[in-house]
Design a protein around this motif. Structure first.
Motif: not given
Length: 348
Positions: A1-6, A58-59, A95-101, A130-137
């Motif tokens: 599922m695309e994150i945008a849908k949620l 590194d994913l 989160i960048s757009k390449r990630f799914q729910v 995010s436009k540069t990948g995944l960042a976690i804080s």
């Protein structure tokens, strides 16, 4: 599922709908503008870490569930390293757009697993794009009695230097993963593999090294052992950037020197074999590898008998007056300056 849908709030509801507070200090967790926490008669400990894709993980070889687990554990480890008890965490993701729910759900599954192990509540956070990948804080909040808090600046001349567990395995696991990743991409470039073929390296006999890199464990069990034995360390920190770097921190803040003995460094058999295979010096790996998240601490010399009998703890040297410097005593008796060559966040 695309994150945008949620959407942002739908994603948060999806990830946190089953989170129930475990600690009485958590008055209000996820679901309002702020978490509400109450600590009575204790000191509050707060620590924060950021993990950036391409810098800290590194994913290609870190799956999202292990990443979530490790992200929580490295923060929980900081609380234990000051003698505290972790209670809550706040989690923020870019989160960048390449990630799914489903990817973010896997991350949260790992996060929850780590928190459940130490009875820590997830009480809020933030999500953004995010436009540069995944960042976690992640920010972790803990508590401790004033007299139980262990700082870095309390070591004294003649104090024993101790470490938990073993050293260098996480670094060897990273070297192994990087080597196999490079082989895989080289085979793709040479046409020996197709892009449809998954990365499937053989890690038989090296499982411990992979586990130490991907499944970080905070050493709350060691804190419990020390308390039960009546031992109160004079200084403590966790080993994230390498033993040598952490010793430099303690010595600088405590105003001491130190002597560390090469033949006492706890090194697992798989670590030694991997270092030999990669033509690396295993002592250098143990001193500078980083990401062990073991505990480095000092204790009065009077605790020696107790420490020597405790499983999972090794005495590796002692503190000295500052004039003697920081020294590594080699197996042949030679004396060398102990250099801080571990991970440097501003340089590497």
């Amino acid at each position: 599922m695309e994150i945008a849908k949620l959407g942002e709030f739908g994603l948060i509801d999806h990830l946190t709908k089953d989170i129930q507070p475990k600690n009485p200090s958590t008055i209000k967790g996820v679901g309002d503008d702020c978490a509400v926490l109450h600590f009575a008669d204790t000191e509050t400990l707060v620590t924060s870490d950021m993990l950036m894709e391409g810098i800290h993980f590194d994913l290609t070889y870190v799956d999202m569930k292990h990443l979530g687990y490790k992200s929580a554990m490295v923060n929980i480890s900081d609380i234990f390293a000051m003698g505290g008890s972790p209670k809550q965490i706040v989690v923020s993701l870019a989160i960048s757009k390449r990630f799914q729910v489903e990817d973010i759900q896997d991350f949260y599954d790992g996060l929850k697993m780590a928190c459940d192990k130490w009875q820590v509540d997830i009480v809020g956070g933030d999500t953004t794009s995010s436009k540069t990948g995944l960042a976690i804080s992640i920010t972790c909040i803990g508590e401790a009695k004033k007299e139980d808090i262990i700082y870095r600046d309390g070591a004294k001349d003649t104090d024993l230097i101790c470490v938990s567990g073993d050293l260098g395995a996480a670094y060897m696991g990273l070297q192994l993963l990087e080597r196999e990743k490079n082989v895989y991409y080289q085979q793709l470039q040479e046409g020996k593999l197709s892009k449809d073929e998954p990365w499937n390296p053989d890690f038989a006999g090296k499982e411990y090294l992979i586990q130490r890199q991907l499944q970080t464990e905070a050493r709350g069990d060691i804190i419990k052992k020390l308390r039960e034995s009546g031992i109160r360390p004079t200084s403590m920190m966790d080993i994230s950037d390498g033993l040598s770097s952490e010793l430099h921190h303690i010595c600088k803040q405590s105003g001491t020197g130190c002597r560390v003995y090469e033949n006492t460094l706890p090194i697992d058999y798989q670590t030694a074999l991997m270092a030999e295979e990669l033509n690396m010096n295993v002592t250098t790996c143990a001193l500078n590898g980083g990401e062990d998240y073991e505990l480095l601490f000092t204790c009065p010399i009077g605790d020696n008998d107790k420490l020597q009998s405790m499983e999972g703890i090794k005495v590796i040297g002692y503190m000295t007056k500052p004039d003697f410097g920081l020294k590594l005593i080699a197996r042949d008796g030679g004396e060398f300056e102990l250099l801080a060559q571990g991970w440097n966040h501003a340089r590497d």
